[in-house]
Design a protein around this motif. Structure first.
Motif, short mmCIF file in Angstrom:
data_model
loop_
_atom_site.label_atom_id
_atom_site.label_comp_id
_atom_site.label_asym_id
_atom_site.label_seq_id
_atom_site.Cartn_x
_atom_site.Cartn_y
_atom_site.Cartn_z
N ARG A 227 16.80 36.63 25.52
CA ARG A 227 14.88 36.01 25.26
C ARG A 227 15.09 35.79 26.64
O ARG A 227 13.76 36.53 27.56
N GLN A 228 15.21 35.36 27.31
CA GLN A 228 14.93 34.83 28.86
C GLN A 228 15.20 35.82 30.22
O GLN A 228 14.03 36.55 30.78
N VAL A 229 16.33 36.37 29.74
CA VAL A 229 16.14 37.80 30.28
C VAL A 229 14.70 38.64 29.79
O VAL A 229 14.77 39.74 30.92
N ALA A 230 14.99 38.96 28.42
CA ALA A 230 14.31 40.28 28.11
C ALA A 230 13.16 39.62 28.46
O ALA A 230 11.65 40.49 28.83
N ASP A 231 12.51 38.36 28.49
CA ASP A 231 11.27 37.71 28.71
C ASP A 231 10.49 38.09 30.68
O ASP A 231 9.45 38.61 30.93
N ARG A 232 12.24 38.37 31.39
CA ARG A 232 11.82 38.22 32.73
C ARG A 232 12.22 40.58 32.75
O ARG A 232 10.53 41.20 32.98
N ILE A 233 12.51 40.87 32.25
CA ILE A 233 12.53 42.30 32.37
C ILE A 233 11.61 43.72 31.29
O ILE A 233 11.37 44.15 32.27
N GLY A 234 12.08 42.43 30.91
CA GLY A 234 11.01 43.25 29.16
C GLY A 234 9.54 43.28 30.08
O GLY A 234 8.23 43.77 28.66
N ALA A 235 8.87 42.67 29.75
CA ALA A 235 7.42 42.20 29.46
C ALA A 235 6.35 42.99 30.51
O ALA A 235 6.37 43.69 31.01
N ASP A 236 5.64 43.65 29.54
CA ASP A 236 4.61 44.30 30.08
C ASP A 236 3.63 43.76 31.14
O ASP A 236 3.04 42.59 30.22
N PRO A 237 3.29 44.38 32.19
CA PRO A 237 2.59 43.75 32.84
C PRO A 237 1.37 43.78 32.56
O PRO A 237 0.41 43.29 33.66
N PHE A 238 1.19 44.60 32.00
CA PHE A 238 -0.50 45.30 31.62
C PHE A 238 -0.72 44.61 30.31
O PHE A 238 -1.63 45.49 29.86
N TRP A 239 -0.23 43.97 29.69
CA TRP A 239 -0.19 43.78 27.96
C TRP A 239 -1.44 43.32 28.06
O TRP A 239 -2.37 43.05 26.91
N ASP A 240 -2.02 42.51 28.42
CA ASP A 240 -3.44 41.88 28.56
C ASP A 240 -4.73 42.34 29.11
O ASP A 240 -5.48 41.90 29.27
N ASP A 241 -3.99 43.75 30.14
CA ASP A 241 -5.39 44.29 30.42
C ASP A 241 -5.71 45.86 29.77
O ASP A 241 -4.70 46.63 29.63
N PRO A 242 -6.74 45.45 29.71
CA PRO A 242 -7.40 46.34 28.80
C PRO A 242 -7.61 47.49 28.98
O PRO A 242 -7.00 48.87 28.12
N LEU A 243 -7.07 47.51 30.43
CA LEU A 243 -7.28 48.92 30.82
C LEU A 243 -5.95 50.34 30.38
O LEU A 243 -5.78 50.90 30.41
N GLY A 244 -5.13 48.85 31.15
CA GLY A 244 -4.13 49.87 30.99
C GLY A 244 -3.22 49.45 29.84
O GLY A 244 -2.59 50.58 29.45
N ALA A 245 -3.46 48.87 28.70
CA ALA A 245 -2.77 48.41 27.37
C ALA A 245 -3.52 49.58 26.83
O ALA A 245 -4.10 50.10 26.20
N ASP A 246 -2.08 50.09 25.94
CA ASP A 246 -2.68 50.43 24.27
C ASP A 246 -3.28 50.02 23.29
O ASP A 246 -2.00 48.59 22.96
#
Ligand SMILES: Nc1ncnc2c1ncn2[C@@H]1O[C@H](COP(=O)(O)OP(=O)(O)OP(=O)(O)O)[C@@H](O)[C@H]1O
Length: 749
Positions: free
Chosen positions: A368-387
Motif C-alpha cells: 500500500r505504501q509503494v502503491a500510494d507513492r507510484i500509483g497516486a494520480d497527480p490529477f485526481w482532485d484536479d477538475p480539468l485533468g480528472a476523469d
C-alpha cells in the motif's frame, strides 16, 4: 531322561520302557514329517523369490509389483527359517479321539491341519486347560526337540478324577516350565511359546481394542507377554495390523536388542521396536543429560512453556523497520504489525501454517505504501485533468498490487524482516534456540551436540505447535501428477495410432492400446512409483503415522510429555501398557496408572495383574523382601515359582575385592552399581564389558531395567537407595535381576 518314564508306575519296568520308546518313535515320525513339509514350503517360496527377481520390471508399476512380491516371498522364507528351532512343541489329545499338534506356525494338508498355530483358538487349551477345566482334552504333551530330534516328552493327564485341588496357581506343564526357567541366560531373551501360563495367556489373547494395562512385579513375564501379545494380535487381525503396523516401545537400545529375537522366532517381523527417543524421524535421542533436566522436560507444564515460546517467536518491532524500495523507504511499524499478527493468530493455525497469513498482511501494508507513492494520480482532485468517474486517488489495479507484493516478497530486506518477525521454524531449530536462550538453568545449553531422550517428546510437541507448511511438497506432487497424466495421454495416443501392430515382447505388452479403454488418469496411476516399504519402515519415517496397536514396556518410566507423544501415534487407543509401579525409577515416571491414563481415556482402561515371578528364585525374593521391608508404600512381592537352593551372599569389601567376586561367577554376570560409582568400578575391573554379548557386564540400575542374568553382584545397595528420590524402587529392580545367584558387596566402613 524322559518325564514319561514315570507315567505308569503299576506296570513292569519293561512294559513301561516299551511304552516310552513307542511314544518317542511316534512323535519323532510326526515331527520329521512336519520338518519335511516345512522344507517343501521353504523351497517353494525360494523358487518364487528367484522367479520374481528374474522379471525385468519394465514399467514403474511392474517394478513396484515385482518388489512387493519379492519382499513377500523373502519374508516367507525368513519366517520358515525362523521357526526351525522347536517347530512343534506340543500335542493335545481330545477325549473323543485324535490328536492336535501345536507349533510356531500352522501347516496344513489340503484342509487337514497337520500343525496348529499356537495362536489359533484350537490351540488355547494347550495353555489354559487344567484337570478341573479340561476343555475336552484328556492329555497335554510338551514335546522338546533339538536339531529336529525329539529329546523329551512331558505328559499331563487332564482327568477330572485326579483334579488338583489348587487350580488357581496350578502350573501348566510344570516340568517343561521349570526346565525353561533353569536354562542358562544368554544376552538375548527367548520366546516362551511352549510354556505360556494361564494368567499370561489371558493377557496375550485379551481383545485388541482399548487400553489394557498389565501390572506385575519383576520377572512375572510382562515383557514376554507383551511380545507374544504382539504376535497374537498380528495373527488374529493380520490385515488391519500389517497395514497400520504395531509399535513396541522399550526403555533403551540395550533392552530392545535384548528382546529383538523374540518376535522373529515367532515368525513375526513387521513390528517396529523403538525407544521413546527414536520416535521423532531423523533424530536419535541419545545425548546424556542430568536427571533433573530430564524430569523438568518431561513435565506436563512443558506444553504451556512451549506454547508461550512459540508465541514469543511471533514478534512486533519495537521501533519501525525501514526497508528501501527503489530508493524510497517503506516502513513497518508496531501498530500495523500488531494488527497483522492478530489476524494471523486468529486463524487458529499452527505457527508455520499461519505464517502465510502474516506474510500476506505485511506485504499488503508495504505494498500500500509503494502503491500510494507510484500509483497516486497527480490529477485526481484536479477538475480539468480528472476523469469525472474516477473515485480512487490511485490508478493501480489489483493486478498491479499483486505484482508489487510479489516484487516486495523477493526483496532481501523484506524477507529479513519477515524472518525476524515470524520465522518459518523447524522443531529442531525452535527447540535448539529455546535451550540456548532460556533463563532456566538446568535447561539452558548451547546449540549442537544432539538431542536427549527427554528432548524428543518436546520436538514432537513443537512439531504439532509449529505445523508443517507442506505447500511446496504438495505443489511438487501436483506437478508430478500432471507429468504422469501428460505421459499417459501420450501413451494412449501412440497406442491408438499403432493398433494394427502386434506387441512384440513383454515390455510392449505392458502398453495398453486404446481398446483397453484405459483413461489417462488410470494409466497415470499405473506409472506412479509405488512405495514398496513395509508398514514398519514407512511408520519409522513418518512422524504422523497412526499405528494399529502400540505396546509400551517399562511403561512406568515414561514422563507425561512422552505419553502425549505416544498417544499421538495411536489415535485409536488400541494399546497394551506393561509395567510395574513399584519399579518406577525416573523422577517424572508414574505413581498410578489412572494419573497416566485419565487425560486420554478417562477411566476407560482395563487392568490385568501378573502375580507369579518366573525369574527370581524364592531365596532372592525373600532376601529382597527383608531389605525392602520398610518401603513406603509397601512392596507387594510376586510369588516365586521356583527355588535355586542358593542363598544370597553378603560380602563387605572394596572395589578391589570385586575383581575376585567377578572371577568366581559362572554363567552370565551383571555387576550393578550406583551411578556415582560407575567410573570407579569400570576403572577397577576393566574386564567388565558394556555389551550384553559379553559374559560379564557393568550396569547402572537404569541400564539393567528389564534385563536378567544368571549371576548378579550388587555393589553398595545403600548408595543406590540414597541416590535418587525413587531409590527404593531402584534397589528393588537391582535385587531382582538374577535368575540363580545374588552377591551383595557392601563397602567396608
Ligand atoms: N511362561 C513362561 N515360560 C517360560 N519362561 C517364562 C515364562 N514367563 C516368563 N518367563 C521368563 O521369565 C523371565 C522374566 O520375564 P520378563 O522379562 O518378561 O519379566 P518382566 O515382568 O518383564 O520383568 P521386569 O519387571 O523385571 O522387566 C524371562 O526369562 C522369561 O522368559
Amino acid at each position: 531322561m524322559s518325564s514319561l518314564s514315570s507315567v505308569s508306575g503299576t506296570e513292569s519296568a519293561f512294559v513301561q520302557e516299551q511304552f516310552v520308546q513307542e511314544q518317542f518313535a511316534e512323535e519323532q515320525e510326526y515331527v520329521s514329517m512336519l520338518y519335511t513339509r516345512l522344507d517343501e514350503m521353504r523351497e517353494r517360496a525360494r523358487d518364487h523369490l528367484t522367479g520374481t527377481w528374474r522379471q525385468s520390471g519394465g514399467t514403474p508399476q511392474a517394478r513396484s509389483h515385482r518388489d512387493a512380491s519379492a519382499r513377500a516371498y523373502a519374508e516367507r522364507v525368513a519366517r520358515y527359517d525362523a521357526v526351525e528351532a522347536g517347530l512343534c512343541f506340543g500335542r493335545l489329545d481330545p477325549r473323543d479321539g485324535g490328536a492336535l499338534h501345536i507349533g510356531r506356525i500352522g501347516i496344513h494338508d489340503a484342509d487337514e491341519p497337520l500343525l496348529v498355530d499356537w495362536r489359533a483358538p484350537a490351540a488355547r487349551p494347550f495353555y489354559v486347560a487344567t484337570a478341573v477345566t479340561s476343555y475336552g482334552i484328556s492329555r497335554r504333551r510338551h514335546i522338546r526337540t533339538r536339531d529336529r530330534t525329539v529329546v523329551d516328552l512331558d505328559d499331563e493327564v487332564l482327568d477330572a478324577d485326579v483334579a488338583a485341588a489348587a487350580e488357581g496357581r496350578a502350573l501348566v506343564g510344570e516340568a517343561a516350565l521349570l526346565a525353561a526357567l533353569d536354562a542358562r541366560r544368554t544376552g538375548w531373551m527367548r520366546d516362551i511359546v511352549a510354556t505360556i501360563q494361564a494368567e499370561q495367556d489371558r493377557v496375550i489373547r485379551s481383545e485388541s481394542g482399548g487400553v489394557l494395562v498389565v501390572q506385575g512385579g519383576p520377572g512375572t513375564g510382562k515383557t514376554a507377554v507383551a511380545l507374544h501379545r504382539a504376535a497374537y494380535l498380528l495373527y488374529t487381525h493380520r490385515e488391519q495390523l500389517s497395514a497400520r503396523g504395531v509399535l513396541i516401545v522399550g526403555p533403551n537400545p540395550t533392552f530392545l536388542r535384548y528382546i529383538s529375537q523374540v518376535l522373529p522366532s515367532l515368525a513375526e517381523t513387521g513390528v517396529l521396536l523403538a525407544t521413546p527417543g527414536d520416535l521423532f524421524p531423523g533424530v536419535s535421542g541419545t545425548r546424556p543429560e542430568p536427571p533433573e533436566a530430564a524430569e523438568l522436560k518431561g513435565r506436563a507444564e512443558m506444553v504451556d512453556f512451549l506454547i508461550e515460546a512459540v508465541a514469543a517467536r511471533q514478534r512486533v518491532p519495537q521501533s519501525p523497520i525501514e526497508i528501501e524500495v527503489d530508493r524510497h523507504v517503506v516502513r513497518l511499524d508496531r501498530y500495523d504489525t500488531e494488527v497483522v499478527r492478530r489476524r494471523a493468530r486468529a486463524s487458529g493455525l499452527p505457527h508455520n501454517l499461519a505464517r502465510p497469513i502474516f506474510v500476506a498482511g505485511v506485504l499488503d501494508v508495504l505494498a500500500r505504501q509503494v502503491a500510494d507513492r507510484i500509483g497516486a494520480d497527480p490529477f485526481w482532485d484536479d477538475p480539468l485533468g480528472a476523469d469525472d468517474a474516477l473515485t480512487s486517488p490511485n490508478v493501480l489495479d489489483d493486478a498491479d498490487l499483486a505484482d508489487i507484493r510479489a516484487d516486495l516478497a523477493a526483496l532481501p530486506g523484506v524477507r529479513a524482516a519477515l524472518d525476524e518477525l515470524w520465522p518459518a521454524l523447524t522443531p529442531e531449530r525452535f527447540l535448539s534456540d529455546l535451550w540456548a536462550t532460556t533463563g532456566s538453568d538446568p535447561l539452558r545449553r548451547a546449540p549442537g551436540g544432539g538431542w536427549s531422550a527427554a528432548d524428543v517428546p518436546l520436538l514432537d510437541e513443537a512439531a504439532e505447535l509449529l505445523g508443517e507448511d507442506d505447500s511446496a511438497r504438495r505443489a511438487r506432487a501436483a506437478r508430478d501428477l500432471r507429468r504422469r497424466l501428460d505421459y499417459a495421454q501420450g501413451v494412449l495416443d501412440i497406442s491408438a495410432g499403432s493398433m494394427s501392430y502386434e506387441a512384440e515382447d513383454d515390455e510392449e505388452a505392458e502398453i495398453p492400446n486404446a481398446a483397453d479403454v484405459l483413461e489417462a488418469a488410470v494409466l497415470a496411476e499405473r506409472y506412479a512409483d509405488r512405495d514398496s516399504r513395509s508398514a514398519a519402515e514407512r511408520a519409522a519415517a513418518d512422524r504422523r503415522w497412526a499405528f494399529g496397536h502400540v505396546i509400551v514396556d517399562e511403561a512406568q518410566e515414561l514422563s507425561p510429555m512422552a505419553w502425549r507423544m505416544l498417544m499421538r501415534r495411536c489415535p485409536s487407543r488400541s494399546m497394551t501398557i506393561v509395567g510395574d509401579l513399584a519399579q518406577t525409577g525416573a523422577r517424572g515416571g508414574a505413581d498410578t496408572w489412572s494419573a497416566v491414563l485419565s487425560p486420554y481415556v478417562a477411566d476407560r482402561w482395563r487392568l490385568a495383574a501378573l502375580t507369579v515371578s518366573y525369574r527370581t528364585p524364592a531365596e532372592i525374593m525373600a532376601y529382597a523382601g527383608r531389605l525392602l521391608a520398610d518401603a513406603d508404600p509397601p512392596i507387594d512381592l510376586p510369588h516365586p515359582v521356583r527355588s535355586s537352593g542358593v542363598e544370597p551372599r553378603e560380602v563387605t569389601g572394596t572395589v578391589s575385592d570385586l575383581a575376585t567376586l567377578v572371577a568366581q561367577a559362572s554363567g552370565s554376570l551383571a555387576v550393578i552399581v550406583p551411578r556415582a560409582r560407575l567410573a570407579e568400578v569400570a576403572a577397577a575391573v576393566p574386564t567388565l564389558g558394556r555389551d550384553l554379548d559379553e559374559p560379564a557386564v557393568l550396569l547402572t540400575v537404569t541400564q539393567s531395567k528389564g534385563l536378567e542374568f544368571d549371576d548378579v553382584i550388587l555393589v553398595d545397595p545403600e548408595l543406590i537407595r540414597a541416590e535418587s528420590p525413587r531409590g527404593v524402587n531402584d534397589l528393588y529392580v537391582a535385587l531382582t535381576r538374577a535368575t540363580q545367584r545374588l552377591t551383595v558387596l557392601r563397602p567396608a566402613r
